[in-house]
Motif scaffolding. Sequence first.
Motif, short mmCIF file in Angstrom:
data_model
loop_
_atom_site.label_atom_id
_atom_site.label_comp_id
_atom_site.label_asym_id
_atom_site.label_seq_id
_atom_site.Cartn_x
_atom_site.Cartn_y
_atom_site.Cartn_z
N CYS A 110 0.82 -1.21 0.00
CA CYS A 110 0.00 0.00 0.00
C CYS A 110 0.86 1.27 0.00
O CYS A 110 0.54 2.26 -0.66
N LYS A 111 1.99 1.27 0.73
CA LYS A 111 2.86 2.46 0.80
C LYS A 111 3.61 2.71 -0.50
O LYS A 111 4.10 3.82 -0.73
N ASP A 112 3.73 1.69 -1.34
CA ASP A 112 4.51 1.81 -2.57
C ASP A 112 3.66 1.84 -3.83
O ASP A 112 4.15 2.22 -4.90
N THR A 147 0.74 7.61 -3.77
CA THR A 147 0.56 6.23 -3.30
C THR A 147 -0.83 6.06 -2.71
O THR A 147 -1.45 7.04 -2.25
N TYR A 151 -1.53 4.59 0.03
CA TYR A 151 -1.44 4.89 1.47
C TYR A 151 -1.54 6.40 1.72
O TYR A 151 -2.32 6.86 2.58
N ASP A 152 -0.76 7.18 0.97
CA ASP A 152 -0.77 8.63 1.14
C ASP A 152 -2.15 9.21 0.85
O ASP A 152 -2.63 10.12 1.54
N GLY A 183 -0.17 -0.38 5.47
CA GLY A 183 0.88 0.22 4.66
C GLY A 183 1.86 -0.79 4.09
O GLY A 183 2.35 -0.63 2.97
N ASP A 184 2.16 -1.85 4.85
CA ASP A 184 3.14 -2.83 4.41
C ASP A 184 2.50 -4.09 3.83
O ASP A 184 3.14 -5.14 3.75
#
Length: 786
Positions: free
Chosen positions: A326-328, A348, A350-351, A365-366
């Motif tokens: 999710c963060k990438d 992203t 997540y952002d 996120g991970d």
Amino acid sequence: MDSVDPDGSGPQEALPPPPPVLPPDVVPVKLEEPAKKKPARLPMARRGMGSKGQKIQLLTNHFKVNVTNMEGQFYHYSVALLYEDGRPVEAKGVGRKVLDKVQQTYSSELSGKEFAYDGEKSLFTIGQLPLNKHEFTVVLEEVTNNGNVSPDAGGSPNDTDRKRMRRPYNSKTFIVQINFAAKIPMQAIASALKGVETESSQEALRVLDIILRQHAAKQGCLLVRQSFFHNDPKNFVELGNGVLGCRGFHSSFRTTQGGLSLNIDVSTTMIIQPGPVIDFLINNQGARDPFSLDWAKAKRVLKNLRVKVSPTNQEYKITGLSDQNCKDQLFCRFQLKQKGDAEPLEITVYDYFVNHRNIELRYSGDLPCINVGKPKRPTYIPLELCTLVSLQRYTKALTSFQRSSLVEKSRQKPQERMAVLAHSLKTSRYDEEPLLRACGLSISNGFTQVEGRVLPAPKLKVGNGDDLFARNGRWNFNNKKLVQPCKIERWALVNFNARSDMRRLVNDLMRCAEAKGIAIEDPHAVIEEDRQMSRAPPIVRVEKMFEEIQSKLPGAPKFLLCVLPERKNCAVYGPWKRKNLAEFGIVTQCMAPQKMNDQYLTNLLLKINAKLGGLNSLLSVEHSPSIPVVSKAPTMILGMDVSHGSPGQSDIPSIAAVVSSRHWPLISRYRASVRTQSPKVEMIDSLYKRVSDTEDDGIMREALLDFYVSSGKRKPEQIIIFRDGVSESQFNQVLNIELDQIIEACKFLDEKWNPKFVVIVAQKNHHTKFFQPNGPDNVPPGTSVL
């Protein structure tokens, strides 16, 4: 199924028990399935039919249906659902929503008529619609994103945040075409009640069952054919690995000798554990935490499941997972500038959710994102915002642990089952269903009373001409010898369980075998598994054990006795059986590592004796011989069934199996034949396989020649066929496809040979159950209901 007293004898001397006191709402009726077209039957005696054994009063889960109108007509209409551009609608589940909208919007055009819709392509009304052809346009509006948060993280120049806020509804337009197809007279049901079964009567009953399905759908039930499941956690039982058993009920109309009845029975289906997706995945894989999950496996198991997304509560279907965490995982979002232009912005997932939507994400996120979009236009949602919707069927094969757990948790005592059935009828509220009222149907709320008979248990002959009598449906071979004991030679003992005492087992087994009259040699070897292999995969353990067997035995053994590593749900069992039977053709018997007393070993030896060609017992009437019909003329008895791959395994071949009696006038000796055929095909296609003018490679040729050789060169004059596993809609196929093949096989051997046939369909998975009115026990063994 009808039960016939073949010898035509009268009732037994023992007096029948007094009739029990029945509740005032119990209606006495005689239960019988409607007559079916059958081939020419054997001349079985009918004098005294149904008079043998002790009478017993029973209750059954059929509820009498009072019918006040059989003069009307059902009108059948075909239904076509199209999108606005003319493409046919293929999505499942949308049909009922569309047809409900048609009824709400165009009630006056339909003359206010209620209709029963099967969810696919058929619609039924009582009386005719105004026109033979109708076409309606309806719009379904589903609330989607409300401007506070958008799960549509894919973004596009046409899907800006401002436009989402202005357009709170996602609309779809459908075209519905309804065309007249046929008329079905309700009178056909009355004909079926008199034993005249026609295509119209089957269609009329189907309409009534469709009304039941539609009624359950409006109550929010999951529909599995004629079984209905409410979304009530009290009905859920855990089976392990994120799979739940969901208790529901079967409901269908049946024609009986006593009139029309509603048959209600308990039913269970498997569903996915509802709730947070991450909880399901951890449970499904037995993982410690989200970060130790196998995401390739997770992608397979999640595909096509439905989720609700927080906080919008919008429902989506999962199409896959993101390639990155999710963060990438980047996507292109379009941001409005002051002049109204849209500027692309990479961000992203997540952002976007944390900083632009102000949604806290604790662990997503991970982890990969859930994709609910299309392949070329993905829509990513953080995992922890997704919750699996309830009542989603699990259709994959159950593990052995799940199967045993399902059996254990599905058990019900008779009185408990009766209470559940009465509650199911009450909560169904069929008296409120307008279509049933329009048919003139009302359903009583009392179990139907029927009369049965408890037939005497058959007497067996064992070794030394001794008699063996059954008690409560069970036979005990203690202190009895076998009719034809086998010889156990060139055998070995294989042990997968480190705690079992093999020396004691061998001594006790040989002692019990000698007591049964079985000649048994000392085992060639006792082969113990290396303890270091106990944690290896099951297939590896079996392969290693066979390496040990081949190194320690002088040649291939005739028989292997295997002590399994666990008592229940043993993963070694399948690979072990496959290795022995499919690859090497070795007879094998498995046993559980438990307390091995004489009773257990005796039961084990009964199986071993039968597998090695021995004969445990004979029916006394077979020993005489004095079996009605069968003993008078050479008679072959066939048993036929087809097993299919587990649900979801559409490429696994189906297996057709036929057992046939031999050594007439005995009926306790059989041979077996097995063939593979196309997946999910129920009709056996290999009974007659003509390869040339002189060669038939079918199952029946093998069976008929074996009967001829083993029965003193007599051809069967009568063939009794027991067919398992077919539904009522397939009865004619059994006659037209399978019976025709058997006749062809006979004619191929001898053109002038005309044996008589009787086909008996054995249906185990029916929904008729019987109960004792004044007792907590099941009905006695040997109970027969005509």
